[in-house]
Write a protein that holds these residues in place. Structure first.
Motif, short mmCIF file in Angstrom:
data_model
loop_
_atom_site.label_atom_id
_atom_site.label_comp_id
_atom_site.label_asym_id
_atom_site.label_seq_id
_atom_site.Cartn_x
_atom_site.Cartn_y
_atom_site.Cartn_z
N LEU A 126 -4.39 17.94 14.81
CA LEU A 126 -5.30 19.05 14.52
C LEU A 126 -6.64 18.79 15.22
CD1 LEU A 126 -5.98 21.66 12.96
CD2 LEU A 126 -6.63 20.21 11.04
N GLU A 127 -7.13 19.80 15.92
CA GLU A 127 -8.41 19.68 16.61
C GLU A 127 -9.36 20.77 16.14
OE1 GLU A 127 -8.14 19.43 20.84
OE2 GLU A 127 -6.56 17.93 20.77
N SER A 128 -10.61 20.41 16.05
CA SER A 128 -11.66 21.37 15.71
C SER A 128 -12.81 21.16 16.67
CB SER A 128 -12.12 21.16 14.27
OG SER A 128 -13.17 22.04 13.96
N GLU A 129 -13.17 22.20 17.38
CA GLU A 129 -14.25 22.14 18.37
C GLU A 129 -14.04 20.98 19.34
OE1 GLU A 129 -18.07 22.31 16.44
OE2 GLU A 129 -17.42 23.94 15.14
N GLY A 130 -12.78 20.77 19.76
CA GLY A 130 -12.47 19.75 20.75
C GLY A 130 -12.29 18.34 20.21
N ALA A 131 -12.55 18.12 18.93
CA ALA A 131 -12.41 16.79 18.35
C ALA A 131 -11.16 16.74 17.46
CB ALA A 131 -13.63 16.44 17.51
N THR A 132 -10.41 15.65 17.57
CA THR A 132 -9.22 15.47 16.75
C THR A 132 -9.64 15.13 15.32
OG1 THR A 132 -7.97 14.69 18.64
CG2 THR A 132 -7.11 14.10 16.47
N ILE A 133 -8.97 15.75 14.35
CA ILE A 133 -9.23 15.46 12.94
C ILE A 133 -8.25 14.37 12.52
CG2 ILE A 133 -9.24 16.39 10.60
CD1 ILE A 133 -10.08 19.07 11.86
N ALA A 134 -8.76 13.23 12.11
CA ALA A 134 -7.95 12.04 11.83
C ALA A 134 -6.81 12.32 10.88
CB ALA A 134 -8.84 10.95 11.27
N SER A 135 -5.62 11.87 11.28
CA SER A 135 -4.42 11.86 10.45
C SER A 135 -3.87 13.23 10.08
CB SER A 135 -4.66 11.07 9.16
OG SER A 135 -5.09 9.77 9.46
N THR A 136 -4.37 14.31 10.65
CA THR A 136 -3.87 15.63 10.31
C THR A 136 -3.12 16.20 11.51
OG1 THR A 136 -5.71 15.97 8.80
CG2 THR A 136 -4.48 17.92 9.46
N MET B 293 0.84 -1.17 0.00
CA MET B 293 0.00 0.00 0.00
C MET B 293 0.89 1.24 0.00
SD MET B 293 -2.81 1.38 2.79
CE MET B 293 -2.41 0.11 3.91
N LYS B 294 0.59 2.19 -0.83
CA LYS B 294 1.31 3.45 -0.90
C LYS B 294 0.68 4.46 0.05
CE LYS B 294 4.28 2.36 -4.03
NZ LYS B 294 5.70 2.26 -3.73
N ILE B 295 1.55 5.27 0.68
CA ILE B 295 1.11 6.32 1.59
C ILE B 295 1.41 7.66 0.93
CG2 ILE B 295 1.43 7.35 3.87
CD1 ILE B 295 0.21 4.51 3.92
N ILE B 296 0.45 8.54 0.93
CA ILE B 296 0.59 9.86 0.32
C ILE B 296 0.79 10.91 1.42
CG2 ILE B 296 -0.51 11.63 -1.10
CD1 ILE B 296 0.18 9.06 -2.62
N LEU B 297 1.85 11.70 1.28
CA LEU B 297 2.10 12.84 2.15
C LEU B 297 1.53 14.09 1.49
CD1 LEU B 297 3.50 14.46 4.45
CD2 LEU B 297 5.53 14.51 2.99
N ILE B 298 0.72 14.81 2.22
CA ILE B 298 0.27 16.13 1.81
C ILE B 298 0.72 17.07 2.92
CG2 ILE B 298 -1.69 17.62 1.24
CD1 ILE B 298 -3.19 15.03 0.42
N LEU B 299 1.61 17.99 2.58
CA LEU B 299 2.21 18.88 3.57
C LEU B 299 2.05 20.31 3.10
CD1 LEU B 299 5.54 18.34 5.38
CD2 LEU B 299 5.14 20.50 4.23
#
Length: 85
Positions: A49-59, A1-7
């Motif tokens: 990364l969190e938004s309104e107290g919830a973690t945003i997956a993989s960011t 499986m390939k993993i993509i980096l977006i930075l």
């Protein structure tokens, strides 16, 4: 499986810079992101990364030694590797 980096490197003077790359594993992707941010600030702290107290997956947000946000990145499986459903 390939993993993509977006930075994304945040730069207030010249605008943000987007970098993408492909890796064979998540660890290599994360190490590359960390090294990229260390090119801007030797001491880097990574926080989910969190938004309104919830973690945003993989960011992840990278912060420099002065606490300023340097940028953000995500390492995720390539959609082209997933089977069609």
């Amino acid at each position: 499986m390939k993993i993509i980096l977006i930075l994304v490197l945040f730069n207030m003077q010249s605008g943000s810079e987007v970098i993408t790359a492909e890796f064979d594993d998540v660890k290599a992707c994360e190490l590359t992101a960390q090294r990229t941010f260390q090119g801007v600030s030797p001491e880097v702290e990574m926080r989910a990364l969190e938004s309104e107290g919830a973690t945003i997956a993989s960011t992840v947000i990278a912060h420099g030694d002065d606490g300023a946000e340097l940028g953000m990145f995500s390492c995720n499986p390539s959609r082209s590797d997933r089977g069609s459903g």
